[in-house]
Design a protein around this motif. Structure first.
Motif, PDB file in Angstrom:
ATOM      1  N   GLN A  56      46.198 -84.293 -42.311  1.00 52.92           N
ATOM      2  CA  GLN A  56      45.396 -84.853 -41.330  1.00 52.92           C
ATOM      3  C   GLN A  56      45.739 -86.153 -40.706  1.00 52.92           C
TER       4      GLN A  56
ATOM      5  N   THR B 111      38.399 -89.831 -47.716  1.00 52.35           N
ATOM      6  CA  THR B 111      37.031 -89.292 -48.280  1.00 52.35           C
ATOM      7  C   THR B 111      36.605 -87.840 -47.739  1.00 52.35           C
ATOM      8  N   LYS B 112      37.029 -87.415 -46.505  1.00 49.88           N
ATOM      9  CA  LYS B 112      36.916 -85.955 -46.173  1.00 49.88           C
ATOM     10  C   LYS B 112      38.044 -85.176 -46.851  1.00 49.88           C
ATOM     11  N   HIS B 113      39.225 -85.504 -47.091  1.00 51.30           N
ATOM     12  CA  HIS B 113      40.368 -84.508 -47.362  1.00 51.30           C
ATOM     13  C   HIS B 113      40.681 -85.178 -48.874  1.00 51.30           C
ATOM     14  N   ARG B 114      40.174 -84.350 -49.786  1.00 55.30           N
ATOM     15  CA  ARG B 114      40.664 -85.152 -51.145  1.00 55.30           C
ATOM     16  C   ARG B 114      41.766 -84.613 -51.820  1.00 55.30           C
TER      17      ARG B 114
ATOM     18  N   TYR C 280      45.203 -84.380 -46.866  1.00 56.94           N
ATOM     19  CA  TYR C 280      44.978 -85.756 -46.750  1.00 56.94           C
ATOM     20  C   TYR C 280      46.254 -85.984 -45.766  1.00 56.94           C
TER      21      TYR C 280
END
Length: 85
Positions: free
Chosen positions: A62, A51-54, A59
């Motif tokens: 992280q 959701t945070k790193h699209r 992604y």
């Protein structure tokens, strides 16, 4: 949405979920969570990262950082904090 985001939107990346679950609960690490709760926690972490790193690059980077820090013997509090919510 990117192709990565469109594909990932429908289903979580089970490989990443499994890797997170192994880091959090593998190698005989003590936990009071049931196997289904362990899987749910790993899935919720993976979903939050998505959701945070699209983008695929952000992604995956992280998730690599999280797995490294979860397993870091010099930082056991990090894992404890994740498990305690």
């Amino acid at each position: 949405l990117s192709k990565f985001a469109q594909t990932h939107e429908a289903t979580p990346n089970e490989k990443q979920v499994s890797l997170l679950q192994q880091k959090l609960f593998g190698s005989g690490l003590a936990t009071t969570l049931s196997p289904s709760a362990q899987l749910e926690l790993a899935r919720s972490i993976e979903r939050a990262v998505f959701t945070k790193h699209r983008t695929a690059e952000m992604y995956h980077e992280q998730l690599r950082r999280l797995r490294f820090n979860i397993g870091d013997a010099k930082n056991p509090r990090f894992r404890e904090r994740i498990l305690s919510g």
